[in-house]
Design a protein around this motif. Sequence first.
Motif, PDB file in Angstrom:
ATOM      1  N   ARG A   1      67.337  92.219 -50.644  1.00  0.00           N
ATOM      2  CA  ARG A   1      68.198  92.426 -49.472  1.00  0.00           C
ATOM      3  C   ARG A   1      68.192  91.179 -48.585  1.00  0.00           C
ATOM      4  N   ARG A   2      67.019  90.630 -48.368  1.00  0.00           N
ATOM      5  CA  ARG A   2      66.914  89.431 -47.528  1.00  0.00           C
ATOM      6  C   ARG A   2      67.525  88.210 -48.219  1.00  0.00           C
ATOM      7  N   MET A   3      67.540  88.200 -49.538  1.00  0.00           N
ATOM      8  CA  MET A   3      68.197  87.107 -50.257  1.00  0.00           C
ATOM      9  C   MET A   3      69.658  87.016 -49.851  1.00  0.00           C
ATOM     10  N   SER A   4      70.274  88.161 -49.597  1.00  0.00           N
ATOM     11  CA  SER A   4      71.691  88.181 -49.239  1.00  0.00           C
ATOM     12  C   SER A   4      71.943  87.740 -47.809  1.00  0.00           C
ATOM     13  N   THR A   5      70.907  87.656 -46.988  1.00  0.00           N
ATOM     14  CA  THR A   5      71.079  87.235 -45.593  1.00  0.00           C
ATOM     15  C   THR A   5      70.414  85.897 -45.288  1.00  0.00           C
ATOM     16  N   ASP A   6      69.353  85.556 -46.037  1.00  0.00           N
ATOM     17  CA  ASP A   6      68.584  84.344 -45.732  1.00  0.00           C
ATOM     18  C   ASP A   6      69.050  83.122 -46.506  1.00  0.00           C
ATOM     19  N   ALA A   7      69.662  83.319 -47.691  1.00  0.00           N
ATOM     20  CA  ALA A   7      70.104  82.185 -48.506  1.00  0.00           C
ATOM     21  C   ALA A   7      71.437  81.656 -47.986  1.00  0.00           C
ATOM     22  N   PRO A   8      71.684  80.342 -48.075  1.00  0.00           N
ATOM     23  CA  PRO A   8      72.956  79.778 -47.609  1.00  0.00           C
ATOM     24  C   PRO A   8      74.137  80.336 -48.396  1.00  0.00           C
ATOM     25  N   VAL A   9      75.232  80.673 -47.685  1.00  0.00           N
ATOM     26  CA  VAL A   9      76.432  81.183 -48.347  1.00  0.00           C
ATOM     27  C   VAL A   9      77.664  80.357 -48.009  1.00  0.00           C
ATOM     28  N   GLY A  10      77.484  79.230 -47.329  1.00  0.00           N
ATOM     29  CA  GLY A  10      78.625  78.391 -47.001  1.00  0.00           C
ATOM     30  C   GLY A  10      79.629  79.141 -46.145  1.00  0.00           C
ATOM     31  N   ASP A  11      80.909  79.047 -46.530  1.00  0.00           N
ATOM     32  CA  ASP A  11      81.973  79.728 -45.791  1.00  0.00           C
ATOM     33  C   ASP A  11      82.402  81.034 -46.469  1.00  0.00           C
ATOM     34  N   LEU A  12      81.607  81.509 -47.417  1.00  0.00           N
ATOM     35  CA  LEU A  12      81.971  82.711 -48.147  1.00  0.00           C
ATOM     36  C   LEU A  12      81.846  83.950 -47.264  1.00  0.00           C
ATOM     37  N   ASP A  13      82.765  84.870 -47.456  1.00  0.00           N
ATOM     38  CA  ASP A  13      82.811  86.095 -46.663  1.00  0.00           C
ATOM     39  C   ASP A  13      81.927  87.161 -47.306  1.00  0.00           C
ATOM     40  N   LEU A  14      80.615  86.995 -47.140  1.00  0.00           N
ATOM     41  CA  LEU A  14      79.641  87.890 -47.767  1.00  0.00           C
ATOM     42  C   LEU A  14      78.817  88.592 -46.703  1.00  0.00           C
TER      43      LEU A  14
END
Length: 350
Positions: free
Chosen positions: A212-225
């Motif tokens: 779950r934290r991987m989806s919030t802590d890792a960089p996602v650039g400008d992606l709408d995630l």
Amino acid sequence: MAVRIVPVTTLDPAPEVAALAQRWNDVLVASTVATMGDDHDAWSLASRRARESSTSWDHRYFAAVDEGDGDDAIAGVDGVAGAAGGTVVAAAELVLPRRDNLTLALLDLAVHPDHRLRGTGTLVLDHLVRLAQGAGRTTLLTETAYPTGGSDPGEAFLRAHGFEVGQTMHRNDLDVRSHLPAEVPGLDGYAIETSTDDTLDAWLEDRAHLSRRMSTDAPVGDLDLAEEDWDADRVREQREATRKSNRRAVESVARHLGTGRLVAFTQLQVPVAEPVLAYQQDTLVLREHRGHGLGQALKIANLRAAREAFPGLVTVRTWNAQENGPMIAVNEALGYRTTAIQREWQRRLG
């Protein structure tokens, strides 16, 4: 040319259906090989089958079948039976998250190299867009990859259809024969644990929190995630999908001795049939536990365990967002080198 879009399933063993699935996957592989050569990362049919079985993601597969000359240049959507005698000229996948990110649709579209520039890609993309809109999705994501020093063969097509680059990734490779670290560095207040047979049952609850934290802590650039919804059952399902894909996972975790909780993890997956190239999956150190050398220690422990479990292992492959400086620094210190560029493309539907 009369092209029909037909559904594909990898789960039905009936000969005609299974043959179509194989031809569909062959197009996906051929398209990737045309860009990347033999050093490609195309999914196997077994992996596609495991993905289609997921309860967390709705995977829908489609083939564009050329049925030969006909009065209709393009003829809608048909059933599997209509594809028996035609040539699969394009293959596609639509992925709809079921538990989170419910406005998102992921696309994978490949036109066979011998059948490009005939409008088939646009035909299939339009079909996927209609399906995504019908499912209430407002953001489309897809990806492209090309070797370093090359150019992106999908860029012109995607830009022409309203996609923009949301994030750029570097594909990095490590030759473990010459760059395997001698030992795992010592840690103060943490312990490294490793499994060479996937995520242990005792880890499941903490691993769900880490995913779950991987989806919030890792960089996602400008992606709408948005944040992903993980629990022990979802991690367990992911573990089963790995095994159904004929892969074996080697995983290392870091346990905080003060609390007894897992605060970091990394995983490699190795194809059992050809254990020469290992694929790095997620790596995460919780923000509140960074600065203690956990990332490097985890990577080293996992590399050494994978090499011991698979003595013929030659290369470990990982992907890093170009803005993820700390993880890139860890990998460069270990000896990784960039071999390809991967770009994540995004289109928002009006």
